[in-house]
Design a protein around this motif. Sequence first.
Motif, mmCIF file in Angstrom:
data_model
loop_
_atom_site.group_PDB
_atom_site.id
_atom_site.type_symbol
_atom_site.label_atom_id
_atom_site.label_comp_id
_atom_site.label_asym_id
_atom_site.label_seq_id
_atom_site.Cartn_x
_atom_site.Cartn_y
_atom_site.Cartn_z
ATOM 1 N N ILE A 195 0.852 -1.191 0.000
ATOM 2 C CA ILE A 195 0.000 0.000 0.000
ATOM 3 C C ILE A 195 0.891 1.246 0.000
ATOM 4 O O ILE A 195 1.596 1.526 0.978
ATOM 5 C CB ILE A 195 -0.919 0.032 1.246
ATOM 6 C CG1 ILE A 195 -1.746 -1.258 1.353
ATOM 7 C CG2 ILE A 195 -1.805 1.276 1.210
ATOM 8 C CD1 ILE A 195 -2.692 -1.509 0.202
ATOM 9 N N ARG A 196 0.869 1.965 -1.107
ATOM 10 C CA ARG A 196 1.646 3.211 -1.201
ATOM 11 C C ARG A 196 0.747 4.441 -1.369
ATOM 12 O O ARG A 196 1.205 5.571 -1.212
ATOM 13 C CB ARG A 196 2.626 3.135 -2.367
ATOM 14 C CG ARG A 196 3.629 1.988 -2.272
ATOM 15 C CD ARG A 196 4.693 2.114 -3.359
ATOM 16 N NE ARG A 196 5.504 0.920 -3.478
ATOM 17 C CZ ARG A 196 6.557 0.627 -2.719
ATOM 18 N NH1 ARG A 196 6.912 1.472 -1.754
ATOM 19 N NH2 ARG A 196 7.241 -0.488 -2.913
ATOM 20 N N CYS A 197 -0.526 4.201 -1.717
ATOM 21 C CA CYS A 197 -1.460 5.309 -1.936
ATOM 22 C C CYS A 197 -2.882 4.801 -1.711
ATOM 23 O O CYS A 197 -3.112 3.593 -1.569
ATOM 24 C CB CYS A 197 -1.312 5.866 -3.352
ATOM 25 S SG CYS A 197 -1.650 4.647 -4.645
ATOM 26 N N GLU A 198 -3.828 5.720 -1.667
ATOM 27 C CA GLU A 198 -5.230 5.344 -1.442
ATOM 28 C C GLU A 198 -5.724 4.362 -2.496
ATOM 29 O O GLU A 198 -6.502 3.449 -2.199
ATOM 30 C CB GLU A 198 -6.108 6.596 -1.455
ATOM 31 C CG GLU A 198 -6.002 7.464 -0.220
ATOM 32 C CD GLU A 198 -7.035 8.572 -0.232
ATOM 33 O OE1 GLU A 198 -7.999 8.485 -1.028
ATOM 34 O OE2 GLU A 198 -6.879 9.522 0.556
ATOM 35 N N GLU A 199 -5.260 4.531 -3.728
ATOM 36 C CA GLU A 199 -5.712 3.672 -4.822
ATOM 37 C C GLU A 199 -5.356 2.210 -4.554
ATOM 38 O O GLU A 199 -6.133 1.300 -4.888
ATOM 39 C CB GLU A 199 -5.086 4.140 -6.139
ATOM 40 C CG GLU A 199 -5.853 3.709 -7.366
ATOM 41 C CD GLU A 199 -7.264 4.305 -7.410
ATOM 42 O OE1 GLU A 199 -8.167 3.598 -7.890
ATOM 43 O OE2 GLU A 199 -7.457 5.452 -6.956
ATOM 44 N N ASN A 200 -4.188 1.997 -3.928
ATOM 45 C CA ASN A 200 -3.788 0.617 -3.599
ATOM 46 C C ASN A 200 -4.764 -0.016 -2.618
ATOM 47 O O ASN A 200 -5.037 -1.214 -2.695
ATOM 48 C CB ASN A 200 -2.387 0.591 -3.011
ATOM 49 C CG ASN A 200 -1.301 1.029 -3.970
ATOM 50 O OD1 ASN A 200 -0.284 1.581 -3.565
ATOM 51 N ND2 ASN A 200 -1.506 0.809 -5.260
ATOM 52 N N VAL A 201 -5.271 0.787 -1.676
ATOM 53 C CA VAL A 201 -6.252 0.260 -0.719
ATOM 54 C C VAL A 201 -7.539 -0.100 -1.452
ATOM 55 O O VAL A 201 -8.128 -1.165 -1.228
ATOM 56 C CB VAL A 201 -6.540 1.287 0.398
ATOM 57 C CG1 VAL A 201 -7.587 0.729 1.371
ATOM 58 C CG2 VAL A 201 -5.269 1.652 1.146
ATOM 59 N N ARG A 202 -7.975 0.778 -2.344
ATOM 60 C CA ARG A 202 -9.226 0.541 -3.073
ATOM 61 C C ARG A 202 -9.111 -0.671 -4.003
ATOM 62 O O ARG A 202 -10.098 -1.353 -4.270
ATOM 63 C CB ARG A 202 -9.607 1.792 -3.864
ATOM 64 C CG ARG A 202 -9.942 2.993 -2.977
ATOM 65 C CD ARG A 202 -10.638 4.098 -3.754
ATOM 66 N NE ARG A 202 -11.010 5.180 -2.864
ATOM 67 C CZ ARG A 202 -10.262 6.273 -2.645
ATOM 68 N NH1 ARG A 202 -9.098 6.398 -3.280
ATOM 69 N NH2 ARG A 202 -10.659 7.212 -1.806
ATOM 70 N N ASP A 203 -7.894 -0.927 -4.493
ATOM 71 C CA ASP A 203 -7.688 -2.033 -5.423
ATOM 72 C C ASP A 203 -7.362 -3.352 -4.724
ATOM 73 O O ASP A 203 -7.272 -4.398 -5.382
ATOM 74 C CB ASP A 203 -6.542 -1.707 -6.393
ATOM 75 C CG ASP A 203 -6.905 -0.592 -7.368
ATOM 76 O OD1 ASP A 203 -8.108 -0.307 -7.508
ATOM 77 O OD2 ASP A 203 -5.981 0.004 -7.955
ATOM 78 N N ALA A 204 -7.174 -3.323 -3.401
ATOM 79 C CA ALA A 204 -6.771 -4.534 -2.680
ATOM 80 C C ALA A 204 -7.867 -5.602 -2.768
ATOM 81 O O ALA A 204 -9.065 -5.300 -2.759
ATOM 82 C CB ALA A 204 -6.484 -4.204 -1.220
ATOM 83 N N ASP A 205 -7.427 -6.831 -2.858
ATOM 84 C CA ASP A 205 -8.340 -7.973 -2.941
ATOM 85 C C ASP A 205 -9.235 -8.006 -1.706
ATOM 86 O O ASP A 205 -8.751 -7.928 -0.569
ATOM 87 C CB ASP A 205 -7.510 -9.260 -3.035
ATOM 88 C CG ASP A 205 -8.358 -10.483 -3.350
ATOM 89 O OD1 ASP A 205 -9.568 -10.471 -3.063
ATOM 90 O OD2 ASP A 205 -7.787 -11.462 -3.870
ATOM 91 N N GLU A 206 -10.529 -8.130 -1.923
ATOM 92 C CA GLU A 206 -11.484 -8.175 -0.811
ATOM 93 C C GLU A 206 -11.190 -9.333 0.127
ATOM 94 O O GLU A 206 -11.474 -9.269 1.328
ATOM 95 C CB GLU A 206 -12.908 -8.303 -1.376
ATOM 96 C CG GLU A 206 -14.006 -8.152 -0.341
ATOM 97 C CD GLU A 206 -14.074 -6.746 0.261
ATOM 98 O OE1 GLU A 206 -14.338 -6.645 1.487
ATOM 99 O OE2 GLU A 206 -13.845 -5.770 -0.477
ATOM 100 N N ALA A 207 -10.588 -10.398 -0.409
ATOM 101 C CA ALA A 207 -10.291 -11.590 0.403
ATOM 102 C C ALA A 207 -9.216 -11.323 1.461
ATOM 103 O O ALA A 207 -9.029 -12.139 2.364
ATOM 104 C CB ALA A 207 -9.854 -12.737 -0.497
ATOM 105 N N LEU A 208 -8.514 -10.199 1.356
ATOM 106 C CA LEU A 208 -7.499 -9.868 2.366
ATOM 107 C C LEU A 208 -8.116 -9.478 3.705
ATOM 108 O O LEU A 208 -7.462 -9.569 4.741
ATOM 109 C CB LEU A 208 -6.607 -8.714 1.881
ATOM 110 C CG LEU A 208 -5.532 -9.039 0.849
ATOM 111 C CD1 LEU A 208 -4.828 -7.762 0.407
ATOM 112 C CD2 LEU A 208 -4.525 -10.016 1.432
#
Length: 383
Positions: free
Chosen positions: A124-137
């Motif tokens: 996670i380097r930016c907000e977009e990375n959080v939004r793109d993270a796999d829901e299974a995490l």
Amino acid sequence: MILPPATLGMLGGGQLGRFFVSAAHEMGYKVWVLDPDPNSPAGLIADRHIAAAYDDYAALDEMAHGCAAVTTEFENVPATTLDYLAKFVPVHPSASAVAVCQNRVAEKTFLADNGLPHGPFAVIRCEENVRDADEALFPAVLKVARFGYDGKGQARVANREEALHAFHQFGGESCVLEKMLKLDSELSVVLARDEAGAVRCFPAGENSHRHGILDVTIMPARVEPMLAERARDVAQAIAERLDYVGTLGVEFFVCGGQLFVNEMAPRPHNSGHHTIDACVTSQYEQQVKALCGLPLGEPRAHSAAVMVNLLGELWYDENGDYREPDWSVLQAIPNLRIHLYAKHHARPGRKMGHFTVIGEDAAQVLATALQARAAIGIRDDGH
């Protein structure tokens, strides 16, 4: 080989450095410590304490001129500092190995690239990375990439919204988002590796934590022998692929009978404190031996052991008033050794010391250690 009475350099002045100084002194060496804290525990017993920042190049020049070799007890010493010193004297572990271990993004990437067991994660380097993270995490733990330890710089997040909030709370620092695993237990393996590639592993320890800080280590770990052997094999593979020289700690999660690497520590490890009292050679003696090119010692345990951390809250009564714990309670217990770190000020959550109980009967050792833990005032209700 670097032989006594040579002078060794230690970057970092905490309790791990203090034990290194003590081990080196017993082996006939002198030690200089570089640490910015004038009251650092290691500095108090070193032959010389240079109270300066880790990027103070005048101080580093003094270390390079006065020491035959340099090591560290603190993974957050800048890798550039290790690189600079390595131009003049042997430095172990190397800057490249420490750089992997001191950054969670680099650490997780290293594990993934080398096919070593690790849990699901996202960088996670930016907000977009959080939004793109796999829901299974999710649910997950968000951890800052740098300077997080003992539960600091970490937040449990149930969903994407909580992860975004925590990311903002961390000031937008680079992080890793790790899936929260259902743990059977937690293990650690401490090993030493020399320049020739010889590795000596201590028996695996079983760890339990309170508020993100190590509380108790049981050695040997109460797991199947094959699982403990697998943990040693993975730790050894990590050391080899890092071309690591020195003492290394590797923490594992055990989930559904499977091992996952949690973290690597490029230094002696808190869960290896028991080696002082329970093993033929301690993890700190191994650190000295690896640094100086001496043959590594025998890591075999001669006793079962349980180590209990003593944190700063013990120095305060129920009213919040400062007072020294009643050490006579622990001194009265056979086969128990107290190690206090001479830290200048006690505060809640700060590691002020530990005690270790040893003996032949592992179950009895554990029972005695837990009784001693309760007797000195360590409670399981969050206080």
